[in-house]
Design a protein around this motif. Structure first.
Motif, short mmCIF file in Angstrom:
data_model
loop_
_atom_site.label_atom_id
_atom_site.label_comp_id
_atom_site.label_asym_id
_atom_site.label_seq_id
_atom_site.Cartn_x
_atom_site.Cartn_y
_atom_site.Cartn_z
N GLY A 54 0.71 -1.32 0.12
CA GLY A 54 0.02 0.04 -0.16
C GLY A 54 0.86 1.18 0.14
N ASN A 55 2.06 1.23 0.02
CA ASN A 55 2.96 2.47 -0.08
C ASN A 55 3.21 3.02 -1.43
N ARG A 56 2.52 2.36 -2.39
CA ARG A 56 2.71 2.76 -3.82
C ARG A 56 1.50 2.95 -4.62
N ILE A 57 0.92 4.21 -4.69
CA ILE A 57 -0.32 4.21 -5.48
C ILE A 57 -0.23 5.01 -6.66
N TYR A 58 -1.07 4.89 -7.53
CA TYR A 58 -0.94 5.58 -8.66
C TYR A 58 -2.43 5.76 -9.41
N TYR A 59 -2.47 6.85 -9.97
CA TYR A 59 -3.71 7.09 -10.72
C TYR A 59 -3.41 7.47 -12.04
N THR A 60 -4.36 7.32 -12.93
CA THR A 60 -4.40 8.08 -14.38
C THR A 60 -4.82 9.46 -14.10
N ASP A 61 -4.18 10.45 -15.01
CA ASP A 61 -4.48 11.82 -14.60
C ASP A 61 -6.17 12.02 -14.47
N SER A 62 -6.98 11.32 -15.38
CA SER A 62 -8.41 11.61 -15.54
C SER A 62 -9.15 11.39 -14.20
N VAL A 63 -8.65 10.59 -13.37
CA VAL A 63 -9.23 10.30 -12.22
C VAL A 63 -8.76 10.85 -10.82
N ARG A 64 -7.58 11.25 -11.01
CA ARG A 64 -6.76 11.62 -10.02
C ARG A 64 -7.64 12.78 -8.97
N GLY A 65 -8.00 12.60 -7.66
CA GLY A 65 -8.51 13.61 -6.96
C GLY A 65 -10.08 13.01 -6.89
N ARG A 66 -10.44 12.33 -7.78
CA ARG A 66 -11.83 11.65 -7.80
C ARG A 66 -12.00 10.32 -7.12
N PHE A 67 -10.86 9.46 -7.62
CA PHE A 67 -10.92 8.15 -7.40
C PHE A 67 -10.03 7.66 -6.02
N THR A 68 -10.27 6.87 -5.39
CA THR A 68 -9.21 6.33 -4.33
C THR A 68 -9.00 5.07 -4.29
N ILE A 69 -7.78 4.40 -4.56
CA ILE A 69 -7.55 2.93 -4.22
C ILE A 69 -7.14 2.55 -3.01
N SER A 70 -7.68 1.60 -2.39
CA SER A 70 -7.12 0.93 -1.12
C SER A 70 -7.30 -0.54 -1.09
N ARG A 71 -6.49 -0.95 -0.08
CA ARG A 71 -6.34 -2.42 0.15
C ARG A 71 -6.77 -2.80 1.66
N ASP A 72 -7.09 -3.98 1.81
CA ASP A 72 -7.59 -4.37 3.49
C ASP A 72 -6.98 -5.77 2.96
N ASN A 73 -5.65 -5.98 3.25
CA ASN A 73 -5.13 -7.59 3.30
C ASN A 73 -5.63 -8.35 3.92
N GLY A 74 -6.14 -8.04 5.25
CA GLY A 74 -7.07 -9.11 6.01
C GLY A 74 -8.17 -9.71 5.33
N LYS A 75 -8.94 -8.80 4.45
CA LYS A 75 -9.97 -9.28 3.87
C LYS A 75 -9.72 -9.63 2.42
N ASN A 76 -8.49 -9.69 2.19
CA ASN A 76 -8.18 -10.05 0.71
C ASN A 76 -8.95 -9.05 -0.39
#
Length: 129
Positions: A54-76
């Motif tokens: 989770g320490n490297r996150i990237y977005y395409t320009d058209s969604v940056r600021g509107r979309f957020t990606i996250s992960r919960d490894n405990g829940k896969n």
């Protein structure tokens, strides 16, 4: 690794959706995950990615600021929170798992769909104006 993408739907411009990508194996936590989308008549497009810890996150320009990606490894699970949706976000959204474990990676690496090994079945997102 089998992936299940869910959370798509039909919404109006300005609304929000939260997509989820759930994996069948615990080793999912060792791999980066990306979201891609494909609109009708267009090629597959990178949307966002998160590396294994989770320490490297990237977005395409058209969604940056509107979309957020996250992960919960405990829940896969890797989620994609999509806010302020626009009609141009309409597409089938796919999640995919990286080929190689424990990769930090860069934007060129994670935006290249050749670096992903397993793909989910896709979930439709339709945004009306």
């Amino acid at each position: 690794v089998q992936l299940q993408a869910s959370g798509g739907g039909l919404v109006q411009a300005g609304d929000s959706l939260r997509l989820a990508c759930t994996a069948s194996e615990r080793t999912f936590s060792n791999y980066g995950v990306g979201w891609f989308r494909q609109a009708p008549g267009k090629g597959r497009e990178f949307v966002a990615s998160v590396n294994w810890n989770g320490n490297r996150i990237y977005y395409t320009d058209s969604v940056r600021g509107r979309f957020t990606i996250s992960r919960d490894n405990g829940k896969n699970t890797v989620s994609l929170q999509m806010n302020n949706l626009k009609p141009e976000d309409t597409a089938v959204y796919y999640c995919a798992v990286g080929r190689t474990s424990y990769v930090s990676g860069t934007f060129p690496y994670w935006s290249d769909d050749n670096n992903y090994a397993s793909w989910g079945q896709g979930t439709q997102v339709t945004v009306s104006s």
